[in-house]
Design a protein around this motif. Sequence first.
Motif, short mmCIF file in Angstrom:
data_model
loop_
_atom_site.label_atom_id
_atom_site.label_comp_id
_atom_site.label_asym_id
_atom_site.label_seq_id
_atom_site.Cartn_x
_atom_site.Cartn_y
_atom_site.Cartn_z
N GLY A 67 62.34 27.93 1.19
CA GLY A 67 62.08 27.95 -0.25
C GLY A 67 61.29 26.74 -0.71
N VAL A 68 61.67 25.56 -0.22
CA VAL A 68 60.95 24.34 -0.58
C VAL A 68 59.52 24.38 -0.03
N SER A 69 59.38 24.80 1.23
CA SER A 69 58.05 24.89 1.84
C SER A 69 57.15 25.85 1.08
N ALA A 70 57.71 27.02 0.72
CA ALA A 70 56.91 28.02 -0.01
C ALA A 70 56.51 27.50 -1.38
N PHE A 71 57.42 26.79 -2.04
CA PHE A 71 57.11 26.23 -3.36
C PHE A 71 55.96 25.23 -3.26
N LEU A 72 56.03 24.34 -2.29
CA LEU A 72 55.00 23.32 -2.14
C LEU A 72 53.66 23.93 -1.72
N ARG A 88 53.29 29.75 -2.21
CA ARG A 88 53.33 31.08 -1.65
C ARG A 88 54.70 31.70 -1.87
N THR A 89 54.83 32.97 -1.60
CA THR A 89 56.11 33.66 -1.76
C THR A 89 57.01 33.34 -0.57
N PRO A 90 58.25 32.91 -0.80
CA PRO A 90 59.13 32.59 0.32
C PRO A 90 59.56 33.84 1.08
N GLU A 91 59.85 33.67 2.35
CA GLU A 91 60.35 34.75 3.20
C GLU A 91 61.76 34.40 3.66
N PHE A 92 62.74 34.79 2.88
CA PHE A 92 64.12 34.44 3.18
C PHE A 92 64.68 35.33 4.28
N THR A 93 65.54 34.75 5.10
CA THR A 93 66.12 35.49 6.23
C THR A 93 67.65 35.52 6.22
N GLY A 94 68.27 34.82 5.27
CA GLY A 94 69.72 34.79 5.24
C GLY A 94 70.33 33.85 6.25
N ARG A 95 69.55 32.88 6.70
CA ARG A 95 70.06 31.90 7.67
C ARG A 95 69.92 30.48 7.13
N LEU A 153 74.12 25.11 1.06
CA LEU A 153 72.80 25.76 1.14
C LEU A 153 71.70 24.77 1.53
N ASN A 154 71.93 23.49 1.26
CA ASN A 154 70.93 22.47 1.60
C ASN A 154 70.65 22.42 3.10
N ARG A 155 71.60 22.90 3.90
CA ARG A 155 71.44 22.85 5.36
C ARG A 155 70.94 24.16 5.94
N THR A 156 70.53 25.10 5.10
CA THR A 156 70.11 26.41 5.60
C THR A 156 68.59 26.48 5.80
N ALA A 157 68.21 27.42 6.65
CA ALA A 157 66.77 27.67 6.87
C ALA A 157 66.14 28.25 5.61
N ASP A 158 66.92 29.01 4.84
CA ASP A 158 66.37 29.59 3.61
C ASP A 158 65.96 28.51 2.61
N PHE A 159 66.77 27.47 2.49
CA PHE A 159 66.41 26.39 1.57
C PHE A 159 65.14 25.69 2.03
N ALA A 160 65.04 25.42 3.33
CA ALA A 160 63.82 24.80 3.87
C ALA A 160 62.61 25.68 3.61
#
Length: 266
Positions: free
Chosen positions: A251-256, A259-266, A242-249
């Motif tokens: 999630g981290v960006s939204a946390f910092l 804001r609410t993350p917008e996950f896409t399943g990629r 999962l560390n290599r997924t766009a969703d993890f990136a």
Amino acid sequence: MTGTDTGPIALTIADGVAEILLNRPDRRNAMDLALQEGLVAAIETVRGSDARALVVGGVGKHFCVGADLDVVDGEDRAGGDDTTTRMLAACEAFLLALRTLPMPVVAAVEGAAAGGGAGLALAADLRVLGRSATLHGSTFPLGMTPDAGVSWYLARALGPARATNLMIRNAPMTAELLASVGLADAIVDDGTALAEAHRLAAELGPRTPPLAIVGLRELMAAASTSDLAGQLDRERQWVGTLNRTADFAEGVSAFLQRRTPEFTGR
């Protein structure tokens, strides 16, 4: 909003939430082969849709009373590819498909969930129960052992001894008992479970990372029988993936950015 009615299965998708209803109310939503195969097809349709959460329920007063025994009683057991064999294969197909669906699954249980219906309810991530709902996993009165994953789920939730006790005594589990062991996430007035399940699905869907929920299910399934080293290894593998997924990136960006993350399943 999209919707299909395939006879024994009714599927709708609206506002990011898919709804699959077992649609044989005159048979208390008992499962025949057409219903089971329709359920597999509906789950795959949801998988390919833009839905972020799934609600599973039943039309009428009951969730599902298990296999349609009129069908089983009328089959020819002489052949190897008989009705029971095909129904068991279809049951396994929809249960495994449900557990790999990349979204939270909420079961809305009214009335009875028995046999395969109990397995379907237990396969969901969360369960909303009407106050008088019951879950009945035992098939002992039929001269049969449990199926549809019931033994697997109940042994983990209750412990093997208590689960065995309930099934030998053919005792239904009430909504209150299910809540006490963590198998009911909400108990609501009879007739309102579907609405509450939709509310919960709409709340959880947008904030649930699709890839991570599949990993979470796998980790939770292994946790009760794994030693610590084995579980740490599974966790490391999932984190590495999962560390290599766009969703993890995201999630981290939204946390910092708070804001609410917008996950896409990629």
